[in-house]
Design a protein around this motif. Structure first.
Motif, PDB file in Angstrom:
ATOM      1  N   GLU A 141       0.829  -1.207   0.000  1.00 32.41           N
ATOM      2  CA  GLU A 141       0.000   0.000   0.000  1.00 32.41           C
ATOM      3  C   GLU A 141       0.867   1.261   0.000  1.00 32.41           C
ATOM      4  OE1 GLU A 141      -2.215  -3.446   1.097  1.00 32.41           O
ATOM      5  OE2 GLU A 141      -0.438  -2.608   2.095  1.00 32.41           O
ATOM      6  N   ALA A 142       1.941   1.254   0.801  1.00 30.83           N
ATOM      7  CA  ALA A 142       2.850   2.404   0.838  1.00 30.83           C
ATOM      8  C   ALA A 142       3.552   2.589  -0.508  1.00 30.83           C
ATOM      9  CB  ALA A 142       3.886   2.214   1.947  1.00 30.83           C
ATOM     10  N   HIS A 143       3.965   1.491  -1.120  1.00 23.30           N
ATOM     11  CA  HIS A 143       4.643   1.566  -2.418  1.00 23.30           C
ATOM     12  C   HIS A 143       3.710   2.137  -3.477  1.00 23.30           C
ATOM     13  CE1 HIS A 143       6.214   0.087  -6.282  1.00 23.30           C
ATOM     14  NE2 HIS A 143       7.400   0.055  -5.704  1.00 23.30           N
ATOM     15  N   THR A 144       2.459   1.697  -3.479  1.00 21.42           N
ATOM     16  CA  THR A 144       1.498   2.179  -4.467  1.00 21.42           C
ATOM     17  C   THR A 144       1.247   3.670  -4.298  1.00 21.42           C
ATOM     18  OG1 THR A 144       0.446  -0.002  -4.483  1.00 21.42           O
ATOM     19  CG2 THR A 144      -0.792   1.814  -5.450  1.00 21.42           C
ATOM     20  N   ALA A 145       1.077   4.102  -3.049  1.00 27.25           N
ATOM     21  CA  ALA A 145       0.857   5.527  -2.797  1.00 27.25           C
ATOM     22  C   ALA A 145       2.064   6.354  -3.216  1.00 27.25           C
ATOM     23  CB  ALA A 145       0.557   5.752  -1.313  1.00 27.25           C
ATOM     24  N   GLY A 146       3.259   5.874  -2.927  1.00 28.13           N
ATOM     25  CA  GLY A 146       4.466   6.593  -3.336  1.00 28.13           C
ATOM     26  C   GLY A 146       4.598   6.678  -4.840  1.00 28.13           C
ATOM     27  N   LEU A 147       4.244   5.608  -5.531  1.00 24.19           N
ATOM     28  CA  LEU A 147       4.277   5.596  -6.988  1.00 24.19           C
ATOM     29  C   LEU A 147       3.318   6.635  -7.557  1.00 24.19           C
ATOM     30  CD1 LEU A 147       5.265   4.068  -9.590  1.00 24.19           C
ATOM     31  CD2 LEU A 147       3.218   2.648  -9.333  1.00 24.19           C
ATOM     32  N   VAL A 148       2.106   6.684  -6.998  1.00 26.91           N
ATOM     33  CA  VAL A 148       1.126   7.677  -7.447  1.00 26.91           C
ATOM     34  C   VAL A 148       1.676   9.086  -7.260  1.00 26.91           C
ATOM     35  CG1 VAL A 148      -1.137   8.682  -6.982  1.00 26.91           C
ATOM     36  CG2 VAL A 148      -0.871   6.190  -7.059  1.00 26.91           C
ATOM     37  N   GLY A 149       2.268   9.337  -6.094  1.00 33.40           N
ATOM     38  CA  GLY A 149       2.771  10.673  -5.795  1.00 33.40           C
ATOM     39  C   GLY A 149       3.858  11.127  -6.755  1.00 33.40           C
ATOM     40  N   ILE A 150       4.826  10.255  -7.028  1.00 32.89           N
ATOM     41  CA  ILE A 150       5.953  10.670  -7.865  1.00 32.89           C
ATOM     42  C   ILE A 150       5.537  10.797  -9.329  1.00 32.89           C
ATOM     43  CG2 ILE A 150       6.861   8.349  -8.336  1.00 32.89           C
ATOM     44  CD1 ILE A 150       8.912  11.538  -7.596  1.00 32.89           C
ATOM     45  N   LEU A 151       4.668   9.915  -9.812  1.00 28.54           N
ATOM     46  CA  LEU A 151       4.216  10.044 -11.202  1.00 28.54           C
ATOM     47  C   LEU A 151       3.374  11.302 -11.391  1.00 28.54           C
ATOM     48  CD1 LEU A 151       3.316   6.364 -12.187  1.00 28.54           C
ATOM     49  CD2 LEU A 151       5.354   7.683 -12.791  1.00 28.54           C
ATOM     50  N   HIS A 152       2.582  11.640 -10.379  1.00 30.34           N
ATOM     51  CA  HIS A 152       1.793  12.881 -10.448  1.00 30.34           C
ATOM     52  C   HIS A 152       2.722  14.092 -10.464  1.00 30.34           C
ATOM     53  CE1 HIS A 152      -0.577  16.234  -8.657  1.00 30.34           C
ATOM     54  NE2 HIS A 152      -1.496  15.774  -9.478  1.00 30.34           N
ATOM     55  N   GLU A 153       3.760  14.073  -9.631  1.00 28.19           N
ATOM     56  CA  GLU A 153       4.716  15.180  -9.603  1.00 28.19           C
ATOM     57  C   GLU A 153       5.399  15.363 -10.955  1.00 28.19           C
ATOM     58  OE1 GLU A 153       7.543  14.617  -6.520  1.00 28.19           O
ATOM     59  OE2 GLU A 153       6.061  14.773  -4.890  1.00 28.19           O
ATOM     60  N   ARG A 154       5.603  14.276 -11.673  1.00 30.69           N
ATOM     61  CA  ARG A 154       6.296  14.341 -12.964  1.00 30.69           C
ATOM     62  C   ARG A 154       5.359  14.683 -14.117  1.00 30.69           C
ATOM     63  NH1 ARG A 154      10.764   9.387 -12.754  1.00 30.69           N
ATOM     64  NH2 ARG A 154      12.027  10.322 -11.108  1.00 30.69           N
ATOM     65  N   GLY A 155       4.103  14.944 -13.802  1.00 27.49           N
ATOM     66  CA  GLY A 155       3.199  15.451 -14.820  1.00 27.49           C
ATOM     67  C   GLY A 155       2.443  14.407 -15.612  1.00 27.49           C
ATOM     68  N   HIS A 156       2.395  13.175 -15.118  1.00 30.05           N
ATOM     69  CA  HIS A 156       1.644  12.139 -15.828  1.00 30.05           C
ATOM     70  C   HIS A 156       0.164  12.206 -15.448  1.00 30.05           C
ATOM     71  CE1 HIS A 156       5.370  10.504 -17.299  1.00 30.05           C
ATOM     72  NE2 HIS A 156       5.837  10.423 -16.069  1.00 30.05           N
ATOM     73  N   HIS A 157      -0.664  11.704 -16.322  1.00 34.31           N
ATOM     74  CA  HIS A 157      -2.114  11.703 -16.110  1.00 34.31           C
ATOM     75  C   HIS A 157      -2.516  10.333 -15.581  1.00 34.31           C
ATOM     76  CE1 HIS A 157      -1.886  15.390 -18.405  1.00 34.31           C
ATOM     77  NE2 HIS A 157      -1.332  14.733 -19.412  1.00 34.31           N
ATOM     78  N   LEU A 158      -3.009  10.303 -14.363  1.00 35.38           N
ATOM     79  CA  LEU A 158      -3.195   9.040 -13.658  1.00 35.38           C
ATOM     80  C   LEU A 158      -4.663   8.704 -13.447  1.00 35.38           C
ATOM     81  CD1 LEU A 158      -0.521   9.464 -10.830  1.00 35.38           C
ATOM     82  CD2 LEU A 158      -0.202   8.541 -13.120  1.00 35.38           C
ATOM     83  N   ARG A 159      -4.933   7.413 -13.557  1.00 35.82           N
ATOM     84  CA  ARG A 159      -6.184   6.834 -13.084  1.00 35.82           C
ATOM     85  C   ARG A 159      -5.786   5.732 -12.117  1.00 35.82           C
ATOM     86  NH1 ARG A 159     -10.187   5.355 -17.908  1.00 35.82           N
ATOM     87  NH2 ARG A 159     -11.502   4.961 -16.097  1.00 35.82           N
ATOM     88  N   VAL A 160      -6.251   5.815 -10.877  1.00 35.64           N
ATOM     89  CA  VAL A 160      -5.785   4.929  -9.820  1.00 35.64           C
ATOM     90  C   VAL A 160      -6.949   4.079  -9.315  1.00 35.64           C
ATOM     91  CG1 VAL A 160      -4.624   4.803  -7.579  1.00 35.64           C
ATOM     92  CG2 VAL A 160      -4.068   6.660  -9.172  1.00 35.64           C
TER      93      VAL A 160
END
Length: 259
Positions: A30-49
């Motif tokens: 769960e922590a890894h998934t949340a961290g992945l979401v955070g860093i990809l969002h910071e890099r400007g990617h468009h996410l659906r989680v």
């Protein structure tokens, strides 16, 4: 592989279903998934989680679509992390299959990042290189069988192991090894003074064996503090609670800053 240092990719992240991905985290996945979401969002990617059960609050910079219903919580009392009640298994499998079917039909997704441990997501991989699967744990039969099926039908698959040792356990399933990343600034201890003792953090279930961590700390002559949610109350009462004392303290479930 897709170069995610370049912004603008449309990424669907499929996470674990049993627990949400908000703090305090139920575990490492769960922590890894949340961290992945955070860093990809910071890099400007468009996410659906997609992660967790209905009603969870995740505290992430993007919305999270739940995978499973909340109504199965009572079935998990006293169960191991590696076992799920039959009713939940059917429900979870149906939800993952429906989710993956929808993602395969979605024209505005560049890549599906599978951070779950469910075989239905692997079986739903169309084999065209648009899915990336991450291996976070040693192989268990259903997930191993799904990855072997994927290996047989797709030479262009992307399967990441988080260590070389883990890749060797999967016996040729992993196509790449990318080590788990940790933001060291998050874990920097800024408190003054020396530190003496041990810390154990994780979900309190028997296979994670915090009772053995307590005994190991005592053999080393160190006090120990434990943090994490109780996943198996019967195990906690039987093997952990009797070991607690002045030199072994359970602090409850903590967020990253308190840890």
């Amino acid at each position: 592989m897709i170069d995610t240092t370049t912004s603008g990719f449309r990424v669907a992240i499929v996470g674990p279903s049993r627990f949400g991905i908000g703090e305090p985290y139920a575990g490492g996945l769960e922590a890894h998934t949340a961290g992945l979401v955070g860093i990809l969002h910071e890099r400007g990617h468009h996410l659906r989680v997609f992660a967790g059960p209905e009603g969870d609050i995740h505290g992430l910079p993007v919305g999270v679509t739940p995978i499973v219903a909340r109504t199965f919580d009572h079935l998990f009392t006293g169960r191991r992390d590696t076992s799920h009640p039959a009713g939940f298994c059917r429900h979870e499998s149906d939800r993952y299959r429906t989710l993956v079917d929808g993602l395969r039909r979605c024209p505005d997704i560049d890549v599906v990042h599978n951070n779950s441990l469910h075989p239905a997501v692997v079986d739903g991989d169309p084999g065209d290189g648009s899915f990336v699967h991450v291996l976070h744990c040693p192989p268990f039969p259903k997930l191993r069988a799904a990855h072997r099926r994927l290996r047989e039908r797709s030479r262009g698959r992307h399967v990441i192991a988080v260590s070389k040792a883990l890749a060797s356990l999967w016996d040729g399933v992993a196509t790449d090894v990318i080590g788990n990343g940790i933001d060291l600034d998050t874990w920097l201890d800024r408190s003054p003074g020396p530190r003496a003792g041990a810390v154990w953090a994780g979900r309190i279930v028997e296979e994670k064996a915090p009772h053995l961590a307590i005994r190991a700390a005592r053999l080393a002559g160190l006090p120990i503090r434990l943090a994490g949610p109780i996943g198996d109350h019967r195990y906690f009462d039987r093997l952990v609670r009797p070991e607690l004392g002045a030199d072994a303290v359970w602090l409850g479930s903590l967020g990253a800053a308190d840890l």
